[in-house]
Write a protein that holds these residues in place. Structure first.
Motif, PDB file in Angstrom:
ATOM      1  N   GLY A  42       7.056   0.041 -12.705  1.00  0.00           N
ATOM      2  CA  GLY A  42       5.921  -0.660 -12.129  1.00  0.00           C
ATOM      3  C   GLY A  42       5.001   0.256 -11.350  1.00  0.00           C
ATOM      4  O   GLY A  42       4.093  -0.189 -10.687  1.00  0.00           O
ATOM      5  N   HIS A  43       5.223   1.546 -11.434  1.00  0.00           N
ATOM      6  CA  HIS A  43       4.384   2.456 -10.654  1.00  0.00           C
ATOM      7  C   HIS A  43       3.215   2.879 -11.519  1.00  0.00           C
ATOM      8  O   HIS A  43       3.390   3.496 -12.541  1.00  0.00           O
ATOM      9  N   VAL A  44       2.037   2.493 -11.102  1.00  0.00           N
ATOM     10  CA  VAL A  44       0.874   2.867 -11.907  1.00  0.00           C
ATOM     11  C   VAL A  44      -0.039   3.695 -11.020  1.00  0.00           C
ATOM     12  O   VAL A  44      -0.756   3.165 -10.204  1.00  0.00           O
ATOM     13  N   LEU A  45       0.033   4.998 -11.128  1.00  0.00           N
ATOM     14  CA  LEU A  45      -0.845   5.805 -10.290  1.00  0.00           C
ATOM     15  C   LEU A  45      -2.095   6.120 -11.089  1.00  0.00           C
ATOM     16  O   LEU A  45      -2.048   6.845 -12.059  1.00  0.00           O
ATOM     17  N   LEU A  46      -3.177   5.544 -10.679  1.00  0.00           N
ATOM     18  CA  LEU A  46      -4.422   5.803 -11.378  1.00  0.00           C
ATOM     19  C   LEU A  46      -5.121   6.892 -10.602  1.00  0.00           C
ATOM     20  O   LEU A  46      -5.567   6.680  -9.500  1.00  0.00           O
ATOM     21  N   GLY A  47      -5.147   8.068 -11.186  1.00  0.00           N
ATOM     22  CA  GLY A  47      -5.483   9.221 -10.363  1.00  0.00           C
ATOM     23  C   GLY A  47      -6.934   9.518 -10.165  1.00  0.00           C
ATOM     24  O   GLY A  47      -7.443   9.390  -9.089  1.00  0.00           O
ATOM     25  N   PHE A  48      -7.664   9.915 -11.182  1.00  0.00           N
ATOM     26  CA  PHE A  48      -8.857  10.679 -10.903  1.00  0.00           C
ATOM     27  C   PHE A  48     -10.090   9.815 -10.767  1.00  0.00           C
ATOM     28  O   PHE A  48     -10.086   8.642 -11.034  1.00  0.00           O
ATOM     29  N   LEU A  49     -11.162  10.431 -10.354  1.00  0.00           N
ATOM     30  CA  LEU A  49     -12.304   9.624  -9.978  1.00  0.00           C
ATOM     31  C   LEU A  49     -13.146   9.277 -11.188  1.00  0.00           C
ATOM     32  O   LEU A  49     -13.154   9.984 -12.166  1.00  0.00           O
ATOM     33  N   PRO A  50     -13.869   8.215 -11.120  1.00  0.00           N
ATOM     34  CA  PRO A  50     -14.784   7.857 -12.205  1.00  0.00           C
ATOM     35  C   PRO A  50     -16.139   8.494 -11.995  1.00  0.00           C
ATOM     36  O   PRO A  50     -16.579   8.651 -10.878  1.00  0.00           O
ATOM     37  N   PHE A  51     -16.770   8.910 -13.055  1.00  0.00           N
ATOM     38  CA  PHE A  51     -18.094   9.499 -12.936  1.00  0.00           C
ATOM     39  C   PHE A  51     -19.122   8.488 -13.359  1.00  0.00           C
ATOM     40  O   PHE A  51     -19.549   8.469 -14.488  1.00  0.00           O
ATOM     41  N   ARG A  52     -19.497   7.614 -12.462  1.00  0.00           N
ATOM     42  CA  ARG A  52     -20.545   6.648 -12.777  1.00  0.00           C
ATOM     43  C   ARG A  52     -20.252   5.922 -14.092  1.00  0.00           C
ATOM     44  O   ARG A  52     -21.094   5.784 -14.937  1.00  0.00           O
TER      45      ARG A  52
ATOM     46  N   MET B 152       0.184  -6.647  -9.920  1.00  0.00           N
ATOM     47  CA  MET B 152      -0.085  -6.557  -8.483  1.00  0.00           C
ATOM     48  C   MET B 152      -1.027  -5.412  -8.172  1.00  0.00           C
ATOM     49  O   MET B 152      -1.686  -5.391  -7.148  1.00  0.00           O
ATOM     50  N   LEU B 153      -1.074  -4.408  -9.039  1.00  0.00           N
ATOM     51  CA  LEU B 153      -1.978  -3.291  -8.793  1.00  0.00           C
ATOM     52  C   LEU B 153      -3.323  -3.524  -9.457  1.00  0.00           C
ATOM     53  O   LEU B 153      -4.126  -2.625  -9.571  1.00  0.00           O
TER      54      LEU B 153
ATOM     55  N   PHE C 156      -5.662  -7.380  -5.596  1.00  0.00           N
ATOM     56  CA  PHE C 156      -6.267  -6.524  -4.574  1.00  0.00           C
ATOM     57  C   PHE C 156      -7.230  -7.339  -3.720  1.00  0.00           C
ATOM     58  O   PHE C 156      -7.170  -7.354  -2.486  1.00  0.00           O
ATOM     59  N   VAL C 157      -8.118  -8.043  -4.412  1.00  0.00           N
ATOM     60  CA  VAL C 157      -9.116  -8.837  -3.697  1.00  0.00           C
ATOM     61  C   VAL C 157      -8.431  -9.958  -2.918  1.00  0.00           C
ATOM     62  O   VAL C 157      -8.767 -10.245  -1.764  1.00  0.00           O
ATOM     63  N   HIS C 158      -7.425 -10.563  -3.559  1.00  0.00           N
ATOM     64  CA  HIS C 158      -6.712 -11.665  -2.912  1.00  0.00           C
ATOM     65  C   HIS C 158      -6.038 -11.199  -1.623  1.00  0.00           C
ATOM     66  O   HIS C 158      -6.057 -11.889  -0.602  1.00  0.00           O
ATOM     67  N   THR C 159      -5.419 -10.006  -1.675  1.00  0.00           N
ATOM     68  CA  THR C 159      -4.747  -9.483  -0.479  1.00  0.00           C
ATOM     69  C   THR C 159      -5.757  -9.219   0.631  1.00  0.00           C
ATOM     70  O   THR C 159      -5.486  -9.502   1.809  1.00  0.00           O
ATOM     71  N   ALA C 160      -6.919  -8.676   0.259  1.00  0.00           N
ATOM     72  CA  ALA C 160      -7.936  -8.407   1.277  1.00  0.00           C
ATOM     73  C   ALA C 160      -8.366  -9.701   1.955  1.00  0.00           C
ATOM     74  O   ALA C 160      -8.492  -9.774   3.187  1.00  0.00           O
ATOM     75  N   GLU C 161      -8.553 -10.744   1.129  1.00  0.00           N
ATOM     76  CA  GLU C 161      -8.981 -12.021   1.719  1.00  0.00           C
ATOM     77  C   GLU C 161      -7.895 -12.605   2.607  1.00  0.00           C
ATOM     78  O   GLU C 161      -8.157 -13.123   3.697  1.00  0.00           O
ATOM     79  N   ALA C 162      -6.631 -12.495   2.141  1.00  0.00           N
ATOM     80  CA  ALA C 162      -5.526 -13.054   2.928  1.00  0.00           C
ATOM     81  C   ALA C 162      -5.423 -12.355   4.271  1.00  0.00           C
ATOM     82  O   ALA C 162      -5.183 -12.980   5.306  1.00  0.00           O
ATOM     83  N   GLU C 163      -5.622 -11.040   4.260  1.00  0.00           N
ATOM     84  CA  GLU C 163      -5.536 -10.299   5.515  1.00  0.00           C
ATOM     85  C   GLU C 163      -6.666 -10.671   6.450  1.00  0.00           C
ATOM     86  O   GLU C 163      -6.475 -10.797   7.666  1.00  0.00           O
TER      87      GLU C 163
END
Lengths: 384, 242
Positions: A15-25, A356-357, A362-369
């Motif tokens: 279940g570990h999904v490390l999405l590493g590098f940055l997006p270029f636009r 979960m990732l 993500f958005v749901h957790t932000a709202e819950a917090e």
């Protein structure tokens, strides 16, 4: 063989999904791109004198929100996330935002003479100037700057989790999130047979049977060496090698110092260790004091019939680990209650473990917090 | 070729002689690094990643054990220029710029606070359109501040040139390759001290002073922008932390 810190192998990453590098636009336009880069031809910047430098207006950078997870949010999710982050910002005490400083900002002090200049400050031309980006803290006459994303600042007695990188004569070197590697002496480690005795040359030769390279270890800070590196000790039964679980690395400022860092979650049969250095261990529960039993069992297991961790426990471990990942990506302080709450929220909303990732949780957790903090604030002001 | 139109006063890309290109700075683009930043000056895009302070990897390089070792590496991506670059890393220009950036940043980092450790700064140019050196220094400053490494002051850098008898701020690639003088200045913004001064070609002394003044003004404008970006980032992290 020294394993460099870049090639840190990932233990049991279910279940570990490390999405590493940055997006270029990319077309998905992740949130940390500036909202108001209009993209029409170069609108140049006039260079006037520094006091009145004119800059074309730029929207606030949502840089901190999504450092670790690269998510593609659709329009509604983006709007919801913005709203939640905005609410968090408005809930935060105004004093915190006002006390933020960057490098070379002057710190306003009332009492120029008796001020003690602490970490992160320096004296320039009689003014107190910040050398770090952070928040100014004042304790009586001490003024210092508390950084956010810096490396771990150790104190004696902290519980930390580290990874062995090297075996040196009579000691192990551990990587913790500090400017130097920590040292765990052979004499600071309880022997497998549990007897208190002098470490002999045979013990030194058998160090590898206790810990090897890339093992994850839990220990306590004993003190500082003369060159500034840390001295660790792992004499008690609750310290030692950690197996059957996941190691998560979060920024050290998200883990606050509490009375308890070892948490046994009975509901899930999982151990949760919040290392003060930002290394968090989520693993199968180990009964403390089982060491002596293990030694006798080993010769009996001739063929490799090990008892694997049950599937349910593994699922709980992954759920909790993903909850920690989401919370650290959002930048919320990690407490046991919050982690459990997030994991349970994912169960109750029927979110799959690997989902979960994703963007929705993500958005749901932000709202819950945001809601949780709003409620807390209301309760506090209501109680007053 | 006329680099400044005599009638309108515009440059090749429509700017006035004392105008900079559009700036954009973004923090936190490399998740694994301790600090990272993406900095753009017009079409020049540069990414910087800072690792540190961490254990010294190569004990032989550690000269002074009371201070941190600062290492810097500058590379240009193969796709950063018009023609695909052959040697992105080992050539003389890259080595020189690596050294220049290292010395500039070392002047600002308080290395005595982190003895026996190492700070690595990796800068990579993603799009090169003139002024890569300056963009790299600005990006490195953002990344170092993001990593929580104590610095004396914000280091910013800007370039200026002199074409058609007019001092021009922030040269792009076309103006840079015109063969005229190109002054790159790096300053500690608040303390008003120069840490980097490089020039190609020749300039008479009084003209040089004008061009350098113009570059310093550009640096100060960048410093204001960088300060805003850092402050916003700090406030946001603190609010979210709770």
């Amino acid at each position: 063989m020294r394993v460099s810190s870049e090639t840190r192998p990932n233990p049991s990453g279910f279940g570990h999904v490390l999405l590493g590098f940055l997006p270029f636009r990319t077309s998905a336009l992740p949130l940390h791109a500036t909202a108001c880069y209009s993209g029409e031809g170069p609108a140049p910047l006039r260079a006037q004198c520094a006091s009145s430098a004119y800059l074309c207006s730029r929207g606030p950078q949502r840089a901190g929100a999504m450092r670790d997870l690269q998510l593609s949010l659709n329009q509604t999710q983006r709007v919801r996330l913005e709203a939640a982050l905005h609410e968090l910002q408005s809930l935060a005490p105004a004093a915190a935002a006002a006390a933020a400083v960057t490098v070379a900002d002057t710190i306003p002090v009332n009492d120029e003479d008796n001020i003690l200049k602490g970490h992160g400050t320096s004296d320039q031309d009689g003014e107190v100037v910040a050398t770090l980006c952070g928040v100014v803290e004042r304790v009586n006459k001490l003024v210092y700057v508390r950084t956010l994303r810096a490396r771990y600042k150790p104190e004696v007695g902290d519980i930390i989790v580290g990874r062995v990188i090297e075996i040196a004569p009579k000691r192990w070197r551990l990587e913790i999130n500090f400017s130097q590697d920590a040292v765990l002496m052979l004499s600071s480690m309880s022997l497998p047979d549990g007897i208190q005795r002098r470490r002999t040359a045979v013990d030194e030769l058998n160090m590898r049977s206790i810990f090897e390279e890339n093992d994850v270890i839990c220990a306590e800070v004993r003190g500082f060496q003369h060159d500034g590196s840390l001295h660790l000790q792992a004499r008690s039964q609750k310290y030692g090698k950690l197996e059957r679980g996941q190691l998560l690395i979060v920024p050290a400022y998200l883990v606050k110092r509490r009375k308890q860092h070892f948490h046994h979650l009975e509901r899930y049969d999982v151990d949760l260790i919040l290392g003060c250095n930002g290394f968090i261990w989520v693993g199968e529960h180990v009964v403390v004091g089982e060491n002596t039993d293990k030694i006798e069992d080993k010769p009996a297991l001739s063929s490799e019939v090990e008892n694997f961790t049950p599937l349910e426990t593994r699922k709980h471990i992954c759920r909790l680990a993903n909850a920690v990942r989401v919370l650290s990506a959002l930048g919320f302080t990690l407490t046991v209650e919050l982690i459990i709450e997030t994991a349970e929220a994912s169960v109750s909303s029927n979110v799959e473990i690997n989902a979960m990732l994703g963007a929705e949780f993500f958005v749901h957790t932000a709202e819950a917090e945001a809601k949780r903090r709003a409620d807390l604030l209301r309760k506090k002001s209501g109680a007053r | 070729m006329e680099y400044v139109n005599p009638l309108t006063g515009f440059r090749v890309d429509g700017r006035r002689p004392n105008e900079m290109r559009q700036l954009k700075g973004e923090i936190g683009v490399v998740a694994k690094a301790d600090g990272s930043a993406l900095f753009e000056m017009g079409n020049t895009r540069v990414i910087a990643a800072v690792y540190g302070p961490r254990e010294v990897q190569n004990k032989g390089q550690q000269v002074n054990s009371k201070e941190a070792l600062v290492r810097c590496e500058y590379r240009m991506a193969e796709f950063s220029t018009g023609d695909r670059r052959r040697k992105p890393k080992g050539d003389r220009r890259s080595t020189e710029i690596s050294l220049v950036i290292r010395q500039t940043m070392e002047a600002s980092i308080l290395t005595h606070l982190m003895p026996r450790s190492q700070i690595d700064i990796f800068v990579q140019v993603l799009q090169a359109d003139g002024g890569t050196r300056s963009a790299c220094i600005n990006a490195a400053t953002l990344a170092l501040a993001d990593a929580g490494i104590p610095m004396r002051d914000i280091v910013t850098s800007c370039s200026a040139g002199y074409l058609c008898s007019i001092p021009l701020l922030d040269l792009n690639y076309i103006e840079d390759s015109a063969g005229g003088p190109d002054v790159t200045v790096g300053i500690l913004a608040k303390m008003d001290k120069v840490t980097l001064l490089q020039m190609d070609a020749k300039l008479p002394m009084d003209t040089f002073e004008n061009v350098m003044e113009l570059a310093i003004e550009g640096c100060k404008a960048i410093a204001n922008y960088i300060r805003e970006v850092l402050l916003e980032n700090t406030k946001q992290l603190e609010c979210q932390r709770g």
